[in-house]
Every structure is written in C-alpha cells, then in structure tokens.
Design a protein around this motif. Structure first.
Motif, PDB file in Angstrom:
ATOM      1  N   MET A 142      -2.180   0.231  -9.114  1.00  0.00           N
ATOM      2  CA  MET A 142      -2.990  -0.239  -7.985  1.00  0.00           C
ATOM      3  C   MET A 142      -4.467  -0.294  -8.370  1.00  0.00           C
ATOM      4  O   MET A 142      -5.180  -1.234  -8.019  1.00  0.00           O
ATOM      5  CB  MET A 142      -2.814   0.688  -6.782  1.00  0.00           C
ATOM      6  N   ILE A 143      -4.945   0.702  -9.103  1.00  0.00           N
ATOM      7  CA  ILE A 143      -6.346   0.731  -9.526  1.00  0.00           C
ATOM      8  C   ILE A 143      -6.660  -0.444 -10.440  1.00  0.00           C
ATOM      9  O   ILE A 143      -7.703  -1.101 -10.321  1.00  0.00           O
ATOM     10  CB  ILE A 143      -6.669   2.050 -10.251  1.00  0.00           C
ATOM     11  N   LEU A 144      -5.757  -0.717 -11.364  1.00  0.00           N
ATOM     12  CA  LEU A 144      -5.969  -1.788 -12.336  1.00  0.00           C
ATOM     13  C   LEU A 144      -5.652  -3.162 -11.768  1.00  0.00           C
ATOM     14  O   LEU A 144      -5.760  -4.169 -12.474  1.00  0.00           O
ATOM     15  CB  LEU A 144      -5.106  -1.538 -13.583  1.00  0.00           C
ATOM     16  N   ASN A 145      -5.252  -3.192 -10.490  1.00  0.00           N
ATOM     17  CA  ASN A 145      -4.883  -4.454  -9.841  1.00  0.00           C
ATOM     18  C   ASN A 145      -3.765  -5.151 -10.608  1.00  0.00           C
ATOM     19  O   ASN A 145      -3.724  -6.375 -10.715  1.00  0.00           O
ATOM     20  CB  ASN A 145      -6.103  -5.375  -9.724  1.00  0.00           C
ATOM     21  N   PHE A 146      -2.871  -4.311 -11.144  1.00  0.00           N
ATOM     22  CA  PHE A 146      -1.790  -4.798 -11.983  1.00  0.00           C
ATOM     23  C   PHE A 146      -0.468  -4.871 -11.223  1.00  0.00           C
ATOM     24  O   PHE A 146       0.549  -5.253 -11.767  1.00  0.00           O
ATOM     25  CB  PHE A 146      -1.641  -3.874 -13.203  1.00  0.00           C
ATOM     26  N   TYR A 147      -0.518  -4.489  -9.953  1.00  0.00           N
ATOM     27  CA  TYR A 147       0.728  -4.427  -9.194  1.00  0.00           C
ATOM     28  C   TYR A 147       1.231  -5.837  -8.866  1.00  0.00           C
ATOM     29  O   TYR A 147       0.495  -6.688  -8.410  1.00  0.00           O
ATOM     30  CB  TYR A 147       0.556  -3.604  -7.916  1.00  0.00           C
ATOM     31  N   THR A 148       2.491  -6.067  -9.156  1.00  0.00           N
ATOM     32  CA  THR A 148       3.149  -7.338  -8.864  1.00  0.00           C
ATOM     33  C   THR A 148       4.114  -7.126  -7.696  1.00  0.00           C
ATOM     34  O   THR A 148       4.315  -6.004  -7.238  1.00  0.00           O
ATOM     35  CB  THR A 148       3.939  -7.816 -10.091  1.00  0.00           C
ATOM     36  N   TRP A 149       4.733  -8.193  -7.242  1.00  0.00           N
ATOM     37  CA  TRP A 149       5.731  -8.059  -6.186  1.00  0.00           C
ATOM     38  C   TRP A 149       6.869  -7.154  -6.645  1.00  0.00           C
ATOM     39  O   TRP A 149       7.404  -6.380  -5.855  1.00  0.00           O
ATOM     40  CB  TRP A 149       6.264  -9.449  -5.807  1.00  0.00           C
ATOM     41  N   GLU A 150       7.215  -7.265  -7.930  1.00  0.00           N
ATOM     42  CA  GLU A 150       8.298  -6.426  -8.438  1.00  0.00           C
ATOM     43  C   GLU A 150       7.939  -4.933  -8.349  1.00  0.00           C
ATOM     44  O   GLU A 150       8.760  -4.109  -7.925  1.00  0.00           O
ATOM     45  CB  GLU A 150       8.615  -6.787  -9.898  1.00  0.00           C
ATOM     46  N   ILE A 151       6.706  -4.592  -8.737  1.00  0.00           N
ATOM     47  CA  ILE A 151       6.269  -3.193  -8.672  1.00  0.00           C
ATOM     48  C   ILE A 151       6.200  -2.720  -7.231  1.00  0.00           C
ATOM     49  O   ILE A 151       6.595  -1.591  -6.911  1.00  0.00           O
ATOM     50  CB  ILE A 151       4.902  -3.020  -9.370  1.00  0.00           C
ATOM     51  N   LEU A 152       5.720  -3.584  -6.337  1.00  0.00           N
ATOM     52  CA  LEU A 152       5.636  -3.213  -4.918  1.00  0.00           C
ATOM     53  C   LEU A 152       7.031  -2.952  -4.341  1.00  0.00           C
ATOM     54  O   LEU A 152       7.217  -2.022  -3.549  1.00  0.00           O
ATOM     55  CB  LEU A 152       4.927  -4.307  -4.125  1.00  0.00           C
ATOM     56  N   TRP A 153       7.998  -3.768  -4.732  1.00  0.00           N
ATOM     57  CA  TRP A 153       9.359  -3.559  -4.239  1.00  0.00           C
ATOM     58  C   TRP A 153       9.933  -2.252  -4.786  1.00  0.00           C
ATOM     59  O   TRP A 153      10.679  -1.546  -4.084  1.00  0.00           O
ATOM     60  CB  TRP A 153      10.267  -4.729  -4.610  1.00  0.00           C
ATOM     61  N   VAL A 154       9.591  -1.919  -6.033  1.00  0.00           N
ATOM     62  CA  VAL A 154      10.029  -0.639  -6.596  1.00  0.00           C
ATOM     63  C   VAL A 154       9.413   0.510  -5.797  1.00  0.00           C
ATOM     64  O   VAL A 154      10.077   1.515  -5.505  1.00  0.00           O
ATOM     65  CB  VAL A 154       9.640  -0.528  -8.080  1.00  0.00           C
ATOM     66  N   GLU A 155       8.132   0.356  -5.421  1.00  0.00           N
ATOM     67  CA  GLU A 155       7.479   1.379  -4.598  1.00  0.00           C
ATOM     68  C   GLU A 155       8.191   1.537  -3.256  1.00  0.00           C
ATOM     69  O   GLU A 155       8.406   2.659  -2.780  1.00  0.00           O
ATOM     70  CB  GLU A 155       6.007   1.013  -4.384  1.00  0.00           C
ATOM     71  N   VAL A 156       8.529   0.415  -2.634  1.00  0.00           N
ATOM     72  CA  VAL A 156       9.230   0.458  -1.348  1.00  0.00           C
ATOM     73  C   VAL A 156      10.532   1.244  -1.483  1.00  0.00           C
ATOM     74  O   VAL A 156      10.829   2.140  -0.675  1.00  0.00           O
ATOM     75  CB  VAL A 156       9.527  -0.969  -0.829  1.00  0.00           C
ATOM     76  N   ILE A 157      11.306   0.919  -2.505  1.00  0.00           N
ATOM     77  CA  ILE A 157      12.623   1.540  -2.681  1.00  0.00           C
ATOM     78  C   ILE A 157      12.509   3.013  -3.049  1.00  0.00           C
ATOM     79  O   ILE A 157      13.171   3.875  -2.453  1.00  0.00           O
ATOM     80  CB  ILE A 157      13.425   0.774  -3.752  1.00  0.00           C
ATOM     81  N   VAL A 158      11.653   3.329  -4.031  1.00  0.00           N
ATOM     82  CA  VAL A 158      11.524   4.711  -4.508  1.00  0.00           C
ATOM     83  C   VAL A 158      11.022   5.629  -3.400  1.00  0.00           C
ATOM     84  O   VAL A 158      11.569   6.727  -3.172  1.00  0.00           O
ATOM     85  CB  VAL A 158      10.581   4.780  -5.727  1.00  0.00           C
ATOM     86  N   MET A 159       9.984   5.196  -2.683  1.00  0.00           N
ATOM     87  CA  MET A 159       9.396   6.057  -1.656  1.00  0.00           C
ATOM     88  C   MET A 159      10.321   6.197  -0.452  1.00  0.00           C
ATOM     89  O   MET A 159      10.432   7.277   0.144  1.00  0.00           O
ATOM     90  CB  MET A 159       8.039   5.511  -1.230  1.00  0.00           C
ATOM     91  N   ALA A 160      10.987   5.115  -0.069  1.00  0.00           N
ATOM     92  CA  ALA A 160      11.920   5.192   1.058  1.00  0.00           C
ATOM     93  C   ALA A 160      13.094   6.100   0.725  1.00  0.00           C
ATOM     94  O   ALA A 160      13.540   6.895   1.558  1.00  0.00           O
ATOM     95  CB  ALA A 160      12.412   3.799   1.435  1.00  0.00           C
ATOM     96  N   PHE A 161      13.587   5.994  -0.507  1.00  0.00           N
ATOM     97  CA  PHE A 161      14.709   6.842  -0.922  1.00  0.00           C
ATOM     98  C   PHE A 161      14.297   8.311  -0.933  1.00  0.00           C
ATOM     99  O   PHE A 161      15.062   9.191  -0.519  1.00  0.00           O
ATOM    100  CB  PHE A 161      15.200   6.425  -2.308  1.00  0.00           C
ATOM    101  N   SER A 162      13.079   8.576  -1.401  1.00  0.00           N
ATOM    102  CA  SER A 162      12.578   9.949  -1.407  1.00  0.00           C
ATOM    103  C   SER A 162      12.475  10.494   0.014  1.00  0.00           C
ATOM    104  O   SER A 162      12.752  11.668   0.264  1.00  0.00           O
ATOM    105  CB  SER A 162      11.205  10.009  -2.093  1.00  0.00           C
ATOM    106  N   GLY A 163      12.090   9.626   0.938  1.00  0.00           N
ATOM    107  CA  GLY A 163      11.967  10.043   2.324  1.00  0.00           C
ATOM    108  C   GLY A 163      13.299  10.372   2.974  1.00  0.00           C
ATOM    109  O   GLY A 163      13.354  11.146   3.940  1.00  0.00           O
ATOM    110  N   LEU A 164      14.384   9.801   2.468  1.00  0.00           N
ATOM    111  CA  LEU A 164      15.698  10.059   3.048  1.00  0.00           C
ATOM    112  C   LEU A 164      16.070  11.534   2.937  1.00  0.00           C
ATOM    113  O   LEU A 164      16.644  12.117   3.861  1.00  0.00           O
ATOM    114  CB  LEU A 164      16.762   9.207   2.348  1.00  0.00           C
ATOM    115  N   GLY A 165      15.751  12.152   1.791  1.00  0.00           N
ATOM    116  CA  GLY A 165      16.055  13.563   1.615  1.00  0.00           C
ATOM    117  C   GLY A 165      15.306  14.424   2.614  1.00  0.00           C
ATOM    118  O   GLY A 165      15.848  15.399   3.156  1.00  0.00           O
ATOM    119  N   VAL A 166      14.043  14.062   2.870  1.00  0.00           N
ATOM    120  CA  VAL A 166      13.235  14.780   3.857  1.00  0.00           C
ATOM    121  C   VAL A 166      13.838  14.606   5.242  1.00  0.00           C
ATOM    122  O   VAL A 166      13.962  15.561   6.017  1.00  0.00           O
ATOM    123  CB  VAL A 166      11.779  14.270   3.840  1.00  0.00           C
TER     124      VAL A 166
END
Length: 211
Positions: A142-166
């Motif tokens: 995010m700092i390097l402005n290198f985030y693509t749609w693919e990286i953003l979708w990975v963020e969506v999936i990884v963070m949502a999955f982590s939230g499921l355990g909580v």
C-alpha cells in the motif's frame, strides 16, 4: 528478610485461573504468559477493568494511524478535493505495518495465541509465524502504491477468513486473549477487535469497487 521456596510457586493464567502449572510457560487456551500465583492479584483484571481502560491502547494506536493517514492524504491532494481512496490506502498501510510490528515483537507468543482461535492456525501452527509477514507485505504494497486488484482480493479473503475464527469464538461466548496486538499489549477480545479483520477486508473491497 523471609525468602520464599521457589518449589512452592505455581504459575497461573490471568485470563484462565484454572490453568495452573509448576513451571513458567504459556496458557494453552489463550497463549498468555503464565505468572507466579502470588502476583496474580496484583495484575489488572480484564473483566473488572472498564471498557475504556481495557481498549485504550487499541484506541490510541488506531487514532494515531488515522491522524497520520489524514496528514499524508492532505499533503497528496488538495483540501477541496480530498482523495478518499488515498486516505483508505494510507490508513490500511499504517494499520497493517503497525499491527504486524506488534506481532513481530514476540512472534512465538503471537503464533501460540493465534493458534487458539484462528481456523487455519489451529490446524497448521506455522501459519501463526507467517501471518504477521503477510500483513507486513500488505502494508508495504500500500505504501509503495504497488497494490493491484489481485493483491486487494487476497487482502479481502485473508482478512475475512481470519475474522471467521474470531467470530466463532464470540458466538460461542468463549473468553480468550486477543492476539491482534501480539503479546506486548494485552487487549481482551470482544466484537471491537473484528475491526482488524473484517474492517480491513471491507476497506480493501471499497478500493476494488471504487477503483
């Protein structure tokens, strides 16, 4: 001065007083470091402390990240055309890097605590060691402005999955120690800590939709 026989000392988990052992270690339920029984009464009680005091570290940290994100975004864009996408990416960058940093202070302790509630870390303990570096990668991209749609979708999936355990723990009304700030700061886990997971997932989705 009276000295205490070390052999008589037992070690207890502040969150789970039923966990008691003769040697130092960590609680198998929440990952917190066990403390000597004679010191337990001197520790802050997570249940009796006010919500304001319990969550003060989290509020201060998020407040600082928000302030920095606002300042950087204001410098990047004019005030009459505030760049909300820039603000979201700046906020996410700060959030990911700061929270990853707290986890990396005691990587082993975080992994042990994380494995008590994360759905993947429960089955694959090594994931607890990898997860902080995933957050760090997200923040740097995010700092390097290198985030693509693919990286953003990975963020969506990884963070949502982590939230499921909580979410599962909360639905079961189980008490355990939040590992979102690592082991350096002790924050009791309730609904507000879902901000780290579902909150970041939502913001990534906002960037995808608005991009």
């Amino acid at each position: 001065m009276e000295t205490r026989d070390p052999s008589l000392t037992s070690y207890i988990c502040p969150m789970h007083p039923g966990i008691k052992q003769a040697e130092e270690g960590r609680c198998p339920k929440c990952g917190m470091e066990l403390v000597a029984s004679e010191k337990v009464n001197k520790l802050p009680n997570f249940e009796t402390n006010s919500v304001q005091n319990s969550y003060k570290p989290l509020v201060v940290i998020i407040g600082l990240i928000t302030s920095v994100a606002l300042a950087v975004t204001a410098q990047q864009t004019s005030l009459d055309a505030f760049g909300w996408n820039n603000f979201i990416s700046n906020f996410m960058a700060g959030f990911f890097i700061v929270f990853a940093g707290f986890k990396l202070i005691d990587l082993k302790g975080f992994a042990e605590g994380y494995s008590t509630y994360d759905l993947l870390a429960k089955r694959w303990f090594a994931y607890g060691y990898i997860y902080p570096f995933i957050e760090l990668f997200f923040g740097l991209s995010m700092i390097l402005n290198f985030y693509t749609w693919e990286i953003l979708w990975v963020e969506v999936i990884v963070m949502a999955f982590s939230g499921l355990g909580v979410a599962v723990k909360l639905l079961r009304h189980e008490k355990f120690q939040c590992a979102c700030l690592g082991t350096f700061l002790k924050v009791p886990l309730t609904k507000i800590t879902l901000i780290e997971d579902f909150g970041m997932s939502f913001l990534a989705l906002v960037l995808i939709v608005s991009g």
